[in-house]
Design a protein around this motif. Structure first.
Motif, PDB file in Angstrom:
ATOM      1  N   GLU A 146       0.817  -1.208   0.000  1.00  0.00           N
ATOM      2  CA  GLU A 146       0.000   0.000   0.000  1.00  0.00           C
ATOM      3  C   GLU A 146       0.854   1.264   0.000  1.00  0.00           C
ATOM      4  O   GLU A 146       0.511   2.252  -0.662  1.00  0.00           O
ATOM      5  N   CYS A 147       1.956   1.244   0.727  1.00  0.00           N
ATOM      6  CA  CYS A 147       2.877   2.398   0.704  1.00  0.00           C
ATOM      7  C   CYS A 147       3.387   2.635  -0.718  1.00  0.00           C
ATOM      8  O   CYS A 147       3.500   3.776  -1.176  1.00  0.00           O
ATOM      9  N   GLU A 169       0.413   4.005  -3.009  1.00  0.00           N
ATOM     10  CA  GLU A 169      -0.014   5.382  -2.759  1.00  0.00           C
ATOM     11  C   GLU A 169       0.855   6.393  -3.500  1.00  0.00           C
ATOM     12  O   GLU A 169       0.374   7.424  -3.969  1.00  0.00           O
ATOM     13  N   SER A 170       2.129   6.080  -3.620  1.00  0.00           N
ATOM     14  CA  SER A 170       3.046   7.023  -4.262  1.00  0.00           C
ATOM     15  C   SER A 170       3.274   6.734  -5.743  1.00  0.00           C
ATOM     16  O   SER A 170       3.919   7.517  -6.442  1.00  0.00           O
ATOM     17  N   LYS A 176      -5.455   0.067  -6.029  1.00  0.00           N
ATOM     18  CA  LYS A 176      -5.273   1.519  -6.071  1.00  0.00           C
ATOM     19  C   LYS A 176      -6.595   2.226  -6.349  1.00  0.00           C
ATOM     20  O   LYS A 176      -6.875   3.292  -5.783  1.00  0.00           O
ATOM     21  N   THR A 220      -8.640   2.249  -2.921  1.00  0.00           N
ATOM     22  CA  THR A 220      -8.138   3.190  -1.913  1.00  0.00           C
ATOM     23  C   THR A 220      -8.269   4.639  -2.373  1.00  0.00           C
ATOM     24  O   THR A 220      -8.578   5.529  -1.570  1.00  0.00           O
ATOM     25  N   ALA A 221      -8.062   4.874  -3.670  1.00  0.00           N
ATOM     26  CA  ALA A 221      -8.183   6.242  -4.190  1.00  0.00           C
ATOM     27  C   ALA A 221      -9.627   6.721  -4.127  1.00  0.00           C
ATOM     28  O   ALA A 221      -9.901   7.878  -3.767  1.00  0.00           O
ATOM     29  N   GLY A 246     -10.478   7.781  -0.715  1.00  0.00           N
ATOM     30  CA  GLY A 246      -9.641   8.846  -0.164  1.00  0.00           C
ATOM     31  C   GLY A 246      -8.736   8.363   0.957  1.00  0.00           C
ATOM     32  O   GLY A 246      -8.378   9.121   1.857  1.00  0.00           O
ATOM     33  N   TYR A 247      -8.337   7.101   0.891  1.00  0.00           N
ATOM     34  CA  TYR A 247      -7.512   6.513   1.957  1.00  0.00           C
ATOM     35  C   TYR A 247      -6.071   7.003   1.869  1.00  0.00           C
ATOM     36  O   TYR A 247      -5.510   7.149   0.778  1.00  0.00           O
ATOM     37  N   SER A 248      -5.477   7.231   3.031  1.00  0.00           N
ATOM     38  CA  SER A 248      -4.070   7.628   3.104  1.00  0.00           C
ATOM     39  C   SER A 248      -3.346   6.744   4.116  1.00  0.00           C
ATOM     40  O   SER A 248      -3.881   6.440   5.191  1.00  0.00           O
ATOM     41  N   LYS A 278       4.706   5.006   6.838  1.00  0.00           N
ATOM     42  CA  LYS A 278       5.580   5.686   5.875  1.00  0.00           C
ATOM     43  C   LYS A 278       7.012   5.765   6.401  1.00  0.00           C
ATOM     44  O   LYS A 278       7.967   5.877   5.631  1.00  0.00           O
ATOM     45  N   SER A 308      -7.416   0.723   8.594  1.00  0.00           N
ATOM     46  CA  SER A 308      -6.585   0.280   7.465  1.00  0.00           C
ATOM     47  C   SER A 308      -6.773  -1.211   7.207  1.00  0.00           C
ATOM     48  O   SER A 308      -6.786  -1.659   6.054  1.00  0.00           O
TER      49      SER A 308
END
Length: 390
Positions: A40-41, A44-45, A70, A73-74, A77-79, A85, A96
């Motif tokens: 997931e990390c 996200e990037s 992706k 989660t997008a 709006g998951y972060s 991180k 999560s």
């Protein structure tokens, strides 16, 4: 008031709700582990161009699971929480655990429901319930039901492949909707995991052998999926591998001994029928016609097991003894789980009907399978309790 046209579908929808509830309940009890968090990390990037057509971020370069993950989660709006991180893998976050596992919970729940629906719809409710029991006593289903990795998606696609193959052969369907659906699944398999090529080859070969001989139909069914598998193979990094478990343990996690027992009994009965047919004399204490329906799936099961054996041989050749790289996991053989489930149901039905006039043989088969099944199921749920903490 309108009459319900397809009650099996309604029951299956209710079962799906139950499975989703159970899956998310389990997800909340099991902390995320390093691989799930790292994935997931990375996602996200990562821009989409680094995920498709080739996932450049992980060792598994196929993109389908990561693309779906992706998107989920997008859209929510998951972060990723800040501690992850910073590589604090011990940090726990229940929200999560639920969000990141929507993908596997959904697809593994669909796996369960698809098997129940198929056998209830085309056989009977009794065989549908039996198929549900066999499915729910599968270790790999519980082990990867809530893991935010590609394995639940792979299990679902493998299940659909087996059921579509069985439907096409049993119903003697030609190149229609079922064939198109199977071709679509074959394209998705190498987009999910490169090892799906083994399944594509096995099913395509058998369909050709049983009479579906239209070369153009195999362009989508076989040639394009295999081209995708080769493409991803040449884009895959080559890490070191080693064995932490023995070959039999890797296979039996997906195709346990009680299911192998049913396969073995079916093979013995069917072999007896073939010998009798060749010699043309003598009588057998079982009905050979009851075994014919399981013949095509017997060959598919045998080919899948042979494919797993070939994969083990390749791993053995490439493995090292210094434990450099990654251990070979039972999840690499996930495609055997749905094959074993469907095989057990089909062969149990065939054996039971073949021995219909031999009550003591029926009881002996049921008792032998039952003992193996109960012992293995007990051990399975002891393991399940250990990693879900209940």
């Amino acid at each position: 008031m309108k009459r319900i046209q397809n009650p099996v579908f309604i029951v299956s929808l209710c079962l799906l709700v139950v499975c989703l509830w159970l899956g998310f309940s389990l997800a909340g009890h099991r902390p995320l582990w390093n691989d799930e968090i790292f994935t997931e990390c990375m996602l996200e990037s990562a821009p989409l161009k680094r995920l498709f057509p080739v996932n450049e971020m992980e060792g598994n370069v196929t993109p389908l699971f990561y693309f779906i993950q992706k998107g989920i989660t997008a859209s929510l709006g998951y972060s990723v929480p800040a501690p992850w991180k910073e590589r604090d893998w011990g940090y726990s976050d229940v929200y999560s655990q639920l969000v990141l596992r929507i993908n596997p919970v959904f697809f593994m729940s669909l796996t369960i429901v698809s098997i129940f629906y198929f056998f209830s719809r085309f056989y009977s409710y009794g065989w549908g319930i039996y198929a549900l029991i066999i499915t729910l006593t599968s270790y790999m289903l519980w082990a990867y039901w809530t893991e935010a990795r590609p394995y639940a998606l792979w299990a679902f696609l493998s299940t659909l492949q087996s059921l579509l193959f069985l439907y096409i052969v049993d119903q003697k369907k030609k190149f229609g909707k079922a064939w198109s659906a199977l071709a679509f699944i074959h394209i998705l398999l190498p987009l999910t995991i490169m090892l799906g090529a083994i399944q594509v080859l096995a099913v395509s070969f058998l369909l050709w052998m049983v009479g579906y001989k239209n070369f153009r139909a195999y362009i989508l069914l076989t040639l394009i999926p295999m081209a995708l598998a080769v493409f991803y193979y040449f884009h895959s990094p080559m890490y070191g591998i080693w064995f932490s478990d023995g070959p039999l343990a890797l296979i039996s996690a997906n195709f346990p001994k009680d299911r192998l027992f049913v396969l073995f009994v079916f093979a013995i009965l069917w072999l007896g029928c073939l010998v009798k047919q060749k010699k043309g004399n003598g009588e057998l204490p079982w009905n050979c016609s009851a075994l014919k329906k399981g013949g095509a799936y017997f060959f598919l099961t045998a080919l899948m097991l042979l494919g797993a054996g070939f994969l083990l041989l390749i791993y053995k050749i490439k493995s090292n003894t210094i434990q450099d790289g990654f251990p070979i996991s039972n999840r690499y053989f996930m495609f055997l789980m749905p094959v074993g489930i469907v095989a057990t149901v089909i062969f149990t039905k065939s054996i039971w009907e073949a021995l219909a006039k031999q009550r003591w043989l029926q009881i002996g088969f049921l008792a032998s399978f039952g003992i193996l099944f109960i012992l293995r199921t007990y051990n399975t749920f002891q393991l399940v309790r250990s990693f879900y903490h209940f």
